[in-house]
Design an enzyme around this catalytic site. Structure first.
Site, short mmCIF file in Angstrom:
data_model
loop_
_atom_site.label_atom_id
_atom_site.label_comp_id
_atom_site.label_asym_id
_atom_site.label_seq_id
_atom_site.Cartn_x
_atom_site.Cartn_y
_atom_site.Cartn_z
N LYS A 1 -4.33 -9.81 -7.72
CA LYS A 1 -5.09 -9.35 -8.90
C LYS A 1 -4.44 -8.10 -9.46
CE LYS A 1 -8.55 -6.66 -10.10
NZ LYS A 1 -8.20 -6.51 -11.53
N GLU B 1 -3.64 2.75 -0.41
CA GLU B 1 -2.89 3.90 -0.89
C GLU B 1 -3.60 4.40 -2.14
OE1 GLU B 1 -0.82 5.43 0.82
OE2 GLU B 1 -0.45 3.89 2.33
N CYS C 1 1.00 8.63 -8.41
CA CYS C 1 0.23 9.19 -7.29
C CYS C 1 1.01 10.28 -6.57
CB CYS C 1 -0.19 8.09 -6.33
SG CYS C 1 1.17 7.11 -5.68
N GLU D 1 -7.56 15.36 -8.37
CA GLU D 1 -6.43 14.65 -8.96
C GLU D 1 -6.58 14.57 -10.48
OE1 GLU D 1 -3.79 10.77 -7.97
OE2 GLU D 1 -5.94 10.42 -8.12
#
Length: 483
Positions: free
Chosen positions: A175, A250, A284, A384
């Site tokens: 997906k 992750e 990331c 973040e």
């Protein structure tokens, strides 16, 4: 006329049972409609899982060198289409052509790497305690693996999940992110053309709640690999582990780059700028915090501001220095954090404004931002920010740098710029991250070594890439054979 694209289930391109689609528009120019994609239902996801279940045993029984041949042919087909795929990725995600080209090449290299690895798959021979006995292990595939991938590296991350899964004999339900279904579809086309048997790989587009929910809970899914936000990753983990699925996550980070007085300041500025502003900060591993020693702080700040203000911004296909955000939501999030940083008392030295006028009005463009006078407890220094926003924090010593670097909920990548070997070694030993770098930007990864984080950046179960990925997709069986 806008083309409508389909799911790929059991070797066939099929429409979703809902009969509904969603639009995929370019973040560089939202008037550009790339295509329409299937808004799939739970029923479609179940059909994909069932197709994978049916195909899994035969693929597992296929000799590993033959599986490797399919991956090698996929690598060749990707390479043959590299220019086309580069432009597609740039139009769809917003990366500059140079950034998109590098990512496509990474996918080419990943499939080539695991094609070679497939030929060497096996177990280990050990010395038995008894005579007249052989003792060895074999590595067996898990069965059906569900792979849920993000939009920011929309061909590289699918490649580094799909290639080892297939090399080790697993069937896959894939997906992709709804922001980038086209480059993912192109990857599936190459795998199909390379001769992958029907049902071994299935591609389903749609919402995470509809499609992703099935993939994390279906009883016939044996493992789930997810890359994305920490919030969604936590939900994936809880859902998938209820029936003891193997899970690999992750997620996000808040990556620091430490600049010590012994550093070459020109090099330090280049390293931090590349890590903070490359790929529009949408990585990331992007540099979000620069922890700069007070002896060089003012000069570093002046130089990083100059560097940020020289960045040329525009559509990815124009191949300037920086493209747009991938979506309106991502742009709005960055703008909100810029406003928050000013409200918290940090000094916005440059950038942080949405670009408008001319062609900018139709895309999601923002100026790269640099904050000074940032305190470690501020939200812009702890949360973040998936955009080109750099917080510069003064430090007084290496002890100070390590304490601040580690005092966040994440731990993916960190770097130090120094000419002092003792500083470098101590930072590598004490940084609470999965990737530590010396005189390197926090972004950028080799494909043949483990990748992953600690704390809130990862499930801390299995690493990705290299041999570590093969470990995730296999289960060892120990064999005692007396004769």
């Amino acid at each position: 006329m806008t083309q409508t694209y389909q799911n790929y289930i059991d070797g066939e391109w099929t429409e979703a049972t809902t009969g509904e689609t969603f639009d995929n528009r370019s973040p560089s120019n939202t008037d550009e409609l790339i295509g329409r994609y299937q808004r799939s239902s739970e029923e479609d996801a179940v059909a994909a899982v069932e197709a994978a279940v049916t195909a899994a045993d035969a693929w597992a029984d296929t000799p590993a060198p033959e599986r490797g041949r399919v991956l090698e042919d996929t690598s060749r087909l990707l390479a043959d289409r590299k220019d086309e795929l580069t432009e597609t990725l740039s139009r769809e995600e917003g990366k500059t052509l140079d950034e998109a080209s590098g990512e496509v090449q990474r996918a080419v290299d990943i499939f080539q790497y695991y094609a070679a690895k497939a030929r060497d798959l096996g177990g280990r021979v050990k010395s038995p305690s008894a005579s007249d006995q052989n003792l060895y292990t074999v590595e067996e595939p898990l069965g059906v693996t569900a792979l849920i991938t993000p939009w920011n590296y929309p061909i590289a991350i699918p490649a580094w999940k799909i290639a080892p899964a297939l090399a080790t004999g697993n069937a896959v339900v894939f997906k992709p992110a709804s922001l980038t279904p086209e480059i993912a579809r192109n990857l599936v086309e190459c795998l199909d053309e390379a001769g992958l048997p029907d049902g071994v790989l299935n591609y389903v587009t749609g919402s995470g709640s509809e499609v992703g929910g099935v993939l994390t809970t279906h009883e016939n899914v044996d493992a789930v690999s997810f890359t994305g936000s920490a919030k969604v990753g936590d939900h994936v983990y809880q859902s998938a582990t209820e029936d003891q699925k193997r899970v690999q996550l992750e997620m996000g980070s808040k990556n620091p780059a430490v600049v010590m007085p012994s550093a070459d300041l020109d090099e330090a500025v280049d390293i931090v700028a590349a890590g903070a502003f490359g790929v529009t900060g949408q990585a990331c591993t992007a540099t979000s915090r620069a922890l700069v020693h007070e002896r060089v702080y003012d000069e570093f700040v002046d130089r990083i501001v100059d560097q940020a203000e020289e960045i040329e911004i525009g559509p990815g296909t124009e191949n300037l220095d920086m493209g747009p955000h991938a979506s309106r939501d991502e742009l709005d999030s960055t703008l909100e954090y810029v406003s928050l940083g000013s409200d918290e008392g940090a000094t916005l030295l440059t950038g942080g404004e949405r670009l408008d006028g001319g062609g900018y009005d139709d895309g999601y463009y923002v100026e790269p931002a640099v904050f000074a006078d940032v305190e470690p407890e501020m939200r812009i220094a702890r949360e973040e920010i998936f955009g080109p926003v750099l917080s510069v924090i003064p430090i007084s010593s290496l002890d100070d740098a390590i304490e601040i670097a580690n005092d966040v909920d994440f731990g993916l990548s960190a770097s130090i710029v120094t000419s002092d070997l003792r500083e470098a070694n101590r930072f590598v030993e004490e940084a609470e991250v999965g990737v530590a770098k010396v005189n390197e930007k926090t972004t950028g990864l080799e494909l043949h070594v483990p990748f992953g984080g600690v704390k809130g950046s990862s499930s801390e179960t299995f690493r990705e890439q290299g041999d570590a990925a093969l470990d995730f997709y296999t289960l060892p069986k120990t064999v005692y054979m007396s004769y």
